[in-house]
Design an enzyme around this catalytic site. Structure first.
Site, PDB file in Angstrom:
ATOM      1  N   ARG A  46     -14.746   7.662  -9.256  1.00 59.36           N
ATOM      2  CA  ARG A  46     -14.085   6.419  -8.831  1.00 59.36           C
ATOM      3  C   ARG A  46     -13.981   5.470 -10.019  1.00 59.36           C
ATOM      4  O   ARG A  46     -13.013   4.751 -10.185  1.00 59.36           O
ATOM      5  CB  ARG A  46     -14.824   5.745  -7.658  1.00 59.36           C
ATOM      6  CG  ARG A  46     -14.211   4.393  -7.294  1.00 59.36           C
ATOM      7  CD  ARG A  46     -14.520   3.877  -5.891  1.00 59.36           C
ATOM      8  NE  ARG A  46     -15.774   4.297  -5.335  1.00 59.36           N
ATOM      9  CZ  ARG A  46     -16.978   3.835  -5.716  1.00 59.36           C
ATOM     10  NH1 ARG A  46     -17.076   2.903  -6.652  1.00 59.36           N
ATOM     11  NH2 ARG A  46     -18.082   4.303  -5.154  1.00 59.36           N
ATOM     12  N   TYR A  98      10.562  -5.294  -1.609  1.00 59.65           N
ATOM     13  CA  TYR A  98      10.220  -4.046  -0.937  1.00 59.65           C
ATOM     14  C   TYR A  98       9.533  -4.396   0.393  1.00 59.65           C
ATOM     15  O   TYR A  98       8.630  -5.241   0.424  1.00 59.65           O
ATOM     16  CB  TYR A  98       9.293  -3.233  -1.836  1.00 59.65           C
ATOM     17  CG  TYR A  98       8.780  -1.991  -1.161  1.00 59.65           C
ATOM     18  CD1 TYR A  98       9.636  -0.925  -0.894  1.00 59.65           C
ATOM     19  CD2 TYR A  98       7.448  -1.879  -0.769  1.00 59.65           C
ATOM     20  CE1 TYR A  98       9.172   0.208  -0.252  1.00 59.65           C
ATOM     21  CE2 TYR A  98       6.986  -0.745  -0.129  1.00 59.65           C
ATOM     22  CZ  TYR A  98       7.855   0.297   0.120  1.00 59.65           C
ATOM     23  OH  TYR A  98       7.396   1.412   0.758  1.00 59.65           O
ATOM     24  N   ASP A 172       7.241  -6.285 -10.295  1.00 59.02           N
ATOM     25  CA  ASP A 172       7.351  -4.941  -9.735  1.00 59.02           C
ATOM     26  C   ASP A 172       8.535  -4.281 -10.452  1.00 59.02           C
ATOM     27  O   ASP A 172       9.689  -4.605 -10.198  1.00 59.02           O
ATOM     28  CB  ASP A 172       7.593  -5.028  -8.220  1.00 59.02           C
ATOM     29  CG  ASP A 172       7.694  -3.655  -7.547  1.00 59.02           C
ATOM     30  OD1 ASP A 172       8.008  -2.672  -8.253  1.00 59.02           O
ATOM     31  OD2 ASP A 172       7.487  -3.573  -6.325  1.00 59.02           O
ATOM     32  N   LYS A 197       7.905   6.773  -7.423  1.00 56.90           N
ATOM     33  CA  LYS A 197       9.353   6.781  -7.607  1.00 56.90           C
ATOM     34  C   LYS A 197       9.723   7.361  -8.974  1.00 56.90           C
ATOM     35  O   LYS A 197       9.471   8.518  -9.213  1.00 56.90           O
ATOM     36  CB  LYS A 197       9.899   5.364  -7.392  1.00 56.90           C
ATOM     37  CG  LYS A 197       9.272   4.623  -6.188  1.00 56.90           C
ATOM     38  CD  LYS A 197       9.618   5.244  -4.846  1.00 56.90           C
ATOM     39  CE  LYS A 197       8.808   4.675  -3.674  1.00 56.90           C
ATOM     40  NZ  LYS A 197       8.785   3.222  -3.531  1.00 56.90           N
TER      41      LYS A 197
HETATM   42  C1  LIG Z   1       7.984   2.263  -2.867  1.00 62.93           C
HETATM   43  C2  LIG Z   1       7.848   0.914  -3.428  1.00 62.93           C
HETATM   44  C3  LIG Z   1       6.632   0.222  -3.383  1.00 62.93           C
HETATM   45  C4  LIG Z   1       5.409   0.779  -2.677  1.00 62.93           C
HETATM   46  O1  LIG Z   1       4.887   1.900  -3.325  1.00 62.93           O
HETATM   47  P1  LIG Z   1       4.144   3.120  -2.566  1.00 62.93           P
HETATM   48  O2  LIG Z   1       3.898   4.068  -3.674  1.00 62.93           O
HETATM   49  O3  LIG Z   1       5.084   3.616  -1.516  1.00 62.93           O
HETATM   50  O4  LIG Z   1       2.909   2.554  -1.980  1.00 62.93           O
HETATM   51  C5  LIG Z   1       6.584  -1.027  -3.967  1.00 62.93           C
HETATM   52  N1  LIG Z   1       7.659  -1.576  -4.574  1.00 62.93           N
HETATM   53  C6  LIG Z   1       8.835  -0.942  -4.639  1.00 62.93           C
HETATM   54  C7  LIG Z   1       9.987  -1.602  -5.311  1.00 62.93           C
HETATM   55  C8  LIG Z   1       8.981   0.310  -4.068  1.00 62.93           C
HETATM   56  O5  LIG Z   1      10.161   0.929  -4.105  1.00 62.93           O
END
Ligand SMILES: *Cc1c(COP(=O)(O)O)cnc(C)c1O
Length: 382
Positions: A46, A98, A172, A197
């Site tokens: 961890r 998101y 983000d 992603k």
């Molecule tokens: C998918 C996404 C998230 C969340 O991420 P996870 O890996 O699904 O927890 C946050 N911000 C954006 C812009 C996203 O596309």
């Protein structure tokens, strides 16, 4: 090192005991000690794991940071940032976020006494006028999901820091990736990714990332990562590292295909508005051009027929584009924000920002563009 070299070599060393070129998957929870407290830098996974450490070094390198952190999901990474705050603190966030970020802010953290303001980050003044002595964090997403709005990272960072240099700016950067824009260089303190992603890039894992360049902030985030425990596992870390090695060439093709599809949609008689920062009529095209190297592979559009029936007919009939949540993989995906990714946003809020039944979001993959165009054409004709 240039970016295209960093994706492959950034922060990477050959494995010391064998010289393995790829980092082994250290699928272990714990590490032998020769005497209590005497070990080789690893105690418990961890806290630290060599495969995750290799990935975290890569994360730092590709965003021009000094420290990277890998989490079990993108939302776990956002959760870690919000745990820097205390009850009474205020966050100014974009109004086109998101859906899961919005859900976490309003349904989890509001309960613990954090206050959120959601503003259109198209304009810097919308952000600065909400600042008061409780403001601790600006949370911005650019381009936004799903409306592809652009926020000027440098202008927002500079103006906010002029008012109060202690306010943290977090970006983000999931949609753009560091191939297109590097927020730490534009004045942000924290970069966050859903590595699920584009960084992973192959729709085979769920993971989050944070990158920073300040040692104190890194120490605080590392403590939360360790104390709260939402870490990325070694197998997923290996897959993400493997994905990052081709980020730059995948992004090139995502951008080429995205551009071609946006141009096709703009000229299609059944299509209304098209949302893509590369289009000259995008309201913030000039800001996008100045802070992004290219315009990415995410394209949203509206059908002229505004009924849900028309949208569903299109969504059920694409063949190369798969109807699915998520984005950023090598394969093309199509998504219906109202019923899928953004279903957790209450209807009045959704309608206010323009997420309606006719809105469709494409994650344009790296397939041959002629197959993608033909697929959209046939689905629009039905
Ligand atoms: C998918 C996404 C998230 C969340 O991420 P996870 O890996 O699904 O927890 C946050 N911000 C954006 C812009 C996203 O596309």
């Amino acid at each position: 090192m240039k970016f295209n070299t960093k994706t492959i070599h950034g922060g990477q060393e050959h494995e010391p005991s064998t010289g393995a070129v790829m980092p082994p998957i250290f699928q272990t929870s714990t590490y032998a000690q020769s005497s209590p407290g005497v070990h080789k830098g690893y105690e418990y996974s961890r806290g630290e794991n060599p495969t995750r450490a290799a990935l975290e070094n890569s994360f730092a390198a590709i965003e021009n940071g000094t420290h990277g952190f890998a989490f079990s999901s993108g939302l776990a990474a956002i959760d870690c940032v919000l745990r820097l705050l205390s009850p009474g603190d205020e966050v100014i966030a974009g109004d086109d976020l998101y859906g899961g970020s919005y859900r976490m802010f309003t349904q989890l953290f509001q309960k613990y006494g954090l206050n959120f303001h959601f503003v259109d980050m198209n304009s810097v003044a919308n952000v600065t006028e909400k600042i008061n002595s409780n403001t601790k964090l600006i949370w911005l997403e650019t381009p936004t999901n799903p409306l592809m709005k652009i926020a000027d990272i440098k202008a927002i960072s500079t103006n906010v820091k002029n008012i109060d240099s202690n306010i943290l700016i977090a970006v983000d950067n999931t949609f753009a990736t560091p191939y297109l824009q590097q927020p730490l260089d534009l004045g942000a303190d924290i970069v966050m990714h859903s590595a699920t992603k584009y960084l992973g890039g192959h729709s085979d894992l769920v993971m989050g990332a944070l990158m920073v360049k300040d040692d104190k902030l890194a120490k605080d985030l590392h403590f939360i990562q360790f104390a709260a425990g939402a870490i990325a596992g070694p197998m997923d870390s290996f897959l993400a590292l493997r994905g990052i090695k081709t980020l730059h060439i995948r992004m090139q093709r995502h951008c080429e295909n995205g551009k071609a599809i946006a141009a096709f949609l703009v000229n299609h008689p059944k299509v209304g508005d098209v949302y893509y920062p590369g289009l000259k009529n995008h309201p913030n095209h000039e800001v996008a051009k100045s802070q992004m190297k290219d315009f990415g592979g995410m394209v949203s559009f509206r059908l002229k027929d505004e009924s849900q029936k028309a949208a569903f007919r299109f969504l059920e009939n694409t063949k190369v584009f798969t109807l699915a949540e998520s984005l950023g993989g090598v394969e093309s995906l199509v998504n219906h924000p109202v019923t899928m990714t953004h279903a957790s946003i209450p209807e009045p809020e959704r309608l206010k920002i323009g997420i309606t039944d006719s809105l469709i979001r494409l994650s344009v993959g790296i397939e041959d563009i002629s197959d993608l165009l033909a697929d959209l054409e046939q689905a629009l004709e039905i």
